[in-house]
Design an enzyme around this catalytic site. Sequence first.
Site, PDB file in Angstrom:
ATOM      1  N   ARG A  77      37.069  -1.360   5.004  1.00  0.00           N
ATOM      2  CA  ARG A  77      37.997  -1.864   5.389  1.00  0.00           C
ATOM      3  C   ARG A  77      39.013  -1.491   4.242  1.00  0.00           C
ATOM      4  O   ARG A  77      40.181  -2.508   4.722  1.00  0.00           O
ATOM      5  CB  ARG A  77      37.327  -3.008   5.723  1.00  0.00           C
ATOM      6  CG  ARG A  77      36.281  -2.918   6.799  1.00  0.00           C
ATOM      7  CD  ARG A  77      35.869  -4.298   7.076  1.00  0.00           C
ATOM      8  NE  ARG A  77      34.925  -3.986   8.684  1.00  0.00           N
ATOM      9  CZ  ARG A  77      35.169  -4.038   9.935  1.00  0.00           C
ATOM     10  NH1 ARG A  77      36.603  -4.368  10.194  1.00  0.00           N
ATOM     11  NH2 ARG A  77      34.436  -3.793  10.987  1.00  0.00           N
ATOM     12  N   HIS A  79      29.594   5.872  -0.554  1.00  0.00           N
ATOM     13  CA  HIS A  79      28.947   5.973   0.788  1.00  0.00           C
ATOM     14  C   HIS A  79      27.846   7.891  -0.168  1.00  0.00           C
ATOM     15  O   HIS A  79      26.499   7.326  -0.312  1.00  0.00           O
ATOM     16  CB  HIS A  79      29.210   6.708   1.800  1.00  0.00           C
ATOM     17  CG  HIS A  79      29.712   5.763   2.612  1.00  0.00           C
ATOM     18  ND1 HIS A  79      31.184   5.328   2.713  1.00  0.00           N
ATOM     19  CD2 HIS A  79      29.293   4.963   3.508  1.00  0.00           C
ATOM     20  CE1 HIS A  79      31.223   4.418   3.886  1.00  0.00           C
ATOM     21  NE2 HIS A  79      30.347   4.120   4.318  1.00  0.00           N
ATOM     22  N   MET A  93      29.277   4.981   8.796  1.00  0.00           N
ATOM     23  CA  MET A  93      30.270   4.741  10.043  1.00  0.00           C
ATOM     24  C   MET A  93      31.002   5.629   9.599  1.00  0.00           C
ATOM     25  O   MET A  93      31.962   5.694  10.393  1.00  0.00           O
ATOM     26  CB  MET A  93      30.291   4.072  10.866  1.00  0.00           C
ATOM     27  CG  MET A  93      29.679   2.646  11.258  1.00  0.00           C
ATOM     28  SD  MET A  93      30.239   1.916  12.437  1.00  0.00           S
ATOM     29  CE  MET A  93      30.941   0.519  11.090  1.00  0.00           C
ATOM     30  N   GLY A 107      23.538  -0.134   1.941  1.00  0.00           N
ATOM     31  CA  GLY A 107      24.412  -0.179   0.379  1.00  0.00           C
ATOM     32  C   GLY A 107      23.835  -1.838   0.343  1.00  0.00           C
ATOM     33  O   GLY A 107      23.571  -2.688   1.322  1.00  0.00           O
ATOM     34  N   ASP A 143      33.297   6.357  -2.609  1.00  0.00           N
ATOM     35  CA  ASP A 143      32.454   6.785  -3.138  1.00  0.00           C
ATOM     36  C   ASP A 143      31.296   5.573  -3.289  1.00  0.00           C
ATOM     37  O   ASP A 143      30.117   6.119  -3.861  1.00  0.00           O
ATOM     38  CB  ASP A 143      33.385   6.630  -4.499  1.00  0.00           C
ATOM     39  CG  ASP A 143      34.229   7.629  -4.419  1.00  0.00           C
ATOM     40  OD1 ASP A 143      33.940   8.243  -4.440  1.00  0.00           O
ATOM     41  OD2 ASP A 143      34.221   7.225  -6.020  1.00  0.00           O
ATOM     42  N   LYS A 176      26.031  -3.716  -0.478  1.00  0.00           N
ATOM     43  CA  LYS A 176      27.480  -5.306   0.142  1.00  0.00           C
ATOM     44  C   LYS A 176      26.602  -5.160   1.422  1.00  0.00           C
ATOM     45  O   LYS A 176      27.091  -6.962   0.970  1.00  0.00           O
ATOM     46  CB  LYS A 176      28.556  -4.106   0.277  1.00  0.00           C
ATOM     47  CG  LYS A 176      29.799  -4.983   0.296  1.00  0.00           C
ATOM     48  CD  LYS A 176      30.737  -3.909   0.233  1.00  0.00           C
ATOM     49  CE  LYS A 176      31.366  -3.366   1.595  1.00  0.00           C
ATOM     50  NZ  LYS A 176      31.243  -4.297   2.595  1.00  0.00           N
TER      51      LYS A 176
END
Length: 283
Positions: free
Chosen positions: A189, A37, A30, A149, A35, A151
């Site tokens: 975020r 990404h 998005m 990712g 880093d 995460k």
Amino acid sequence: MLIIETLPLLRQQIRRLRMEGKRVALVPTMGNLHDGHMKLVDEAKARADVVVVSIFVNPMQFDRPEDLARYPRTLQEDCEKLNKRKVDLVFAPSVKEIYPNGTETHTYVDVPGLSTMLEGASRPGHFRGVSTIVSKLFNLVQPDIACFGEKDFQQLALIRKMVADMGFDIEIVGVPIMRAKDGLALSSRNGYLTAEQRKIAPGLYKVLSSIADKLQAGERDLDEIIAIAGQELNEKGFRSDDIQIRDADTLLEISENSKRAVILVAAWLGDARLIDNKIVELA
């Protein structure tokens, strides 16, 4: 590096790549790239001939209009970073290009169960928006592999299930969480944090690691572990939102047959809702 904003031009390029027999990797984002990404991009480059990065702030996956409105749009800076990484193609469509008639009447893809549990329970419609845009990107780009990712653990599980259920011939690659030196998971975020909040933020990973240590030591009173962790987060300055300990392979409740646990933590710090996770092997 080619920057494409329309579906016809994208299809034209994808047809050319297919005719040339290129192996294509997709990295859906998005934007507001960091880093973490870039680690996805590097993984994609190592596994394919051509890397396509999509940049699209998807309105269908935002459950709160104010979150959508304030999500950072940094296309120029993002493209500069991707160009330095020698990405081949950036697909950066407008909302009108993806949803010409809006999102309300657009066909959607829903993954039962996974889309409404855990994060999905507190963010209605979020995962339906994710699965819809990802399936649309898969259809448009026709990648051989796609990198996501770890995460966003539940999102990755949801996409794996969608790919299996829908018969997409795409290898899904999960890329480990990238962290700052103090342990904070990299996230767009994090940009919402003030300087003072940024000093507090690594406490989330410390609490996560504390839960992991207890599980590895054989503690199994999950309710007590979660209650203590929530209290620790609040004492550190967070507002604990959700803490879950689930089977890492099914995301269901831990059972005596579970081989791995995943700890999923979400907490508010000011205006930022931070999430993190950690996998623990169960003895």
